[in-house]
Write a protein that holds these residues in place. Structure first.
Motif, mmCIF file in Angstrom:
data_model
loop_
_atom_site.group_PDB
_atom_site.id
_atom_site.type_symbol
_atom_site.label_atom_id
_atom_site.label_comp_id
_atom_site.label_asym_id
_atom_site.label_seq_id
_atom_site.Cartn_x
_atom_site.Cartn_y
_atom_site.Cartn_z
ATOM 1 N N PRO A 136 0.818 -1.221 0.000
ATOM 2 C CA PRO A 136 0.000 0.000 0.000
ATOM 3 C C PRO A 136 0.852 1.271 0.000
ATOM 4 O O PRO A 136 0.325 2.362 -0.171
ATOM 5 C CB PRO A 136 -0.804 -0.118 1.307
ATOM 6 N N GLY A 138 11.064 -2.806 12.569
ATOM 7 C CA GLY A 138 10.035 -3.683 13.123
ATOM 8 C C GLY A 138 9.285 -3.074 14.287
ATOM 9 O O GLY A 138 9.724 -3.146 15.434
ATOM 10 N N LEU A 176 8.749 -0.192 15.528
ATOM 11 C CA LEU A 176 9.230 0.905 16.394
ATOM 12 C C LEU A 176 8.243 2.069 16.340
ATOM 13 O O LEU A 176 7.648 2.356 15.292
ATOM 14 C CB LEU A 176 10.622 1.357 15.957
ATOM 15 N N SER A 218 5.170 2.065 9.892
ATOM 16 C CA SER A 218 3.787 2.163 10.381
ATOM 17 C C SER A 218 3.682 2.889 11.724
ATOM 18 O O SER A 218 2.631 3.458 12.025
ATOM 19 C CB SER A 218 3.156 0.770 10.473
HETATM 20 O O1 LIG Z 1 6.294 -0.926 4.243
HETATM 21 C C1 LIG Z 1 6.012 -1.735 3.352
HETATM 22 O O2 LIG Z 1 4.895 -1.741 2.809
HETATM 23 C C2 LIG Z 1 7.036 -2.743 2.914
HETATM 24 C C3 LIG Z 1 6.730 -3.562 1.847
HETATM 25 C C4 LIG Z 1 7.634 -4.508 1.405
HETATM 26 C C5 LIG Z 1 8.885 -4.625 2.020
HETATM 27 C C6 LIG Z 1 9.207 -3.802 3.101
HETATM 28 C C7 LIG Z 1 8.304 -2.866 3.564
HETATM 29 N N1 LIG Z 1 8.597 -2.035 4.650
HETATM 30 C C8 LIG Z 1 9.697 -2.206 5.548
HETATM 31 O O3 LIG Z 1 9.190 -2.621 6.826
HETATM 32 C C9 LIG Z 1 10.063 -2.132 7.848
HETATM 33 C C10 LIG Z 1 9.383 -1.355 8.960
HETATM 34 O O4 LIG Z 1 8.073 -1.617 9.158
HETATM 35 P P1 LIG Z 1 7.281 -1.165 10.484
HETATM 36 O O5 LIG Z 1 8.017 -0.010 11.118
HETATM 37 O O6 LIG Z 1 7.203 -2.363 11.349
HETATM 38 O O7 LIG Z 1 5.949 -0.729 9.975
HETATM 39 C C11 LIG Z 1 11.025 -1.166 7.188
HETATM 40 O O8 LIG Z 1 12.288 -1.784 7.043
HETATM 41 C C12 LIG Z 1 10.401 -0.901 5.852
HETATM 42 O O9 LIG Z 1 11.400 -0.628 4.896
#
Ligand SMILES: O=C(O)c1ccccc1N[C@@H]1O[C@H](COP(=O)(O)O)[C@@H](O)[C@H]1O
Length: 212
Positions: free
Chosen positions: A34, A162, A164, A185
């Motif tokens: 998305p 992840g 954070l 996110s």
């Molecule tokens: O964010 C995405 O949609 C995504 C899609 C495909 C591969 C990686 C993606 N994001 C990566 O996810 C982590 C952090 O996520 P969060 O903080 O847990 O939401 C980051 O390394 C993004 O590059």
């Protein structure tokens, strides 16, 4: 410490986030996410930036040819490989793009997954640890078990990702010592729409830890 805000889609938000002090912006080049943006959209954001920051494209099992083309078209200066890319693939990409930072993301399901890091030390510039999710590649909001990362000290820089958020980031940093952090996110209103107040709170909490 590097601070990467990932999943940028809007030029005005990118510039505001860079001005708040983030050191890197991440762009999702994975169709189906998305937060996906085309190379032309990334170029639009990059051209709109009034301060200098790293511009990181996030890829998943994309060919070296396609990555090279997107690097040319978009103006990114780093490539994050977020799927099952092998060390051999990383070596091939390094040969194709010697000037571009290569970041290999490892999605950690169990502590044993950390051992994979050894195979990438000689062929990438930076490692990134993200939480494993059965259905999603990234942007999951799922945290890693930071306690189990206390002994993770690779010989090259690494970024913690992840789940954070401005609320949990200092708890994470009391347990682990990454070279940088990566949030998506945890600082957005909805996928691709960043919450500038959350980004400001994050950077305020990090204070002097952020690299100049
Ligand atoms: O964010 C995405 O949609 C995504 C899609 C495909 C591969 C990686 C993606 N994001 C990566 O996810 C982590 C952090 O996520 P969060 O903080 O847990 O939401 C980051 O390394 C993004 O590059």
């Amino acid at each position: 410490m590097r601070v990467k805000i990932c999943g940028i889609t809007k030029p005005e938000q990118a510039d505001a986030i860079a001005k708040l002090g983030a050191t890197a912006l991440g762009f999702i080049c994975v169709p189906g996410s998305p937060r996906y943006v085309t190379p032309q959209q990334i170029r639009g954001v990059v051209n709109h930036l009034s301060v200098s920051v790293d511009r990181i494209g996030v890829f998943a099992n994309t060919s070296t040819e396609e990555i090279s083309q997107i690097v040319d078209e978009s103006g990114i200066n780093a490539v994050q490989l977020h799927s099952n890319e092998s060390p051999e693939f990383c070596k091939k990409l390094r040969q194709a793009l010697p000037e571009i930072e290569i970041i290999k993301a490892l999605r950690i399901r169990t502590s044993e997954c950390l051992n994979q890091a050894h195979s990438y030390l000689s062929c990438v510039d930076t490692l990134l640890l993200d939480a494993y999710h059965r259905k999603m590649l990234g942007g999951t909001g799922k945290t890693l078990d930071w306690q189990r990362l206390q002994e993770f000290r690779p010989s090259i820089p690494w970024l913690l990702a992840g789940g954070l958020t401005p609320d949990n980031v200092l708890d994470a940093l009391t347990l682990v010592q990454p070279s940088g952090i990566d949030l998506s996110s945890g600082v957005e209103r909805r996928p691709g729409d960043k919450d500038l107040k959350k980004v400001a709170r994050l950077l305020e909490k990090l204070g002097s830890r952020v690299e100049g």
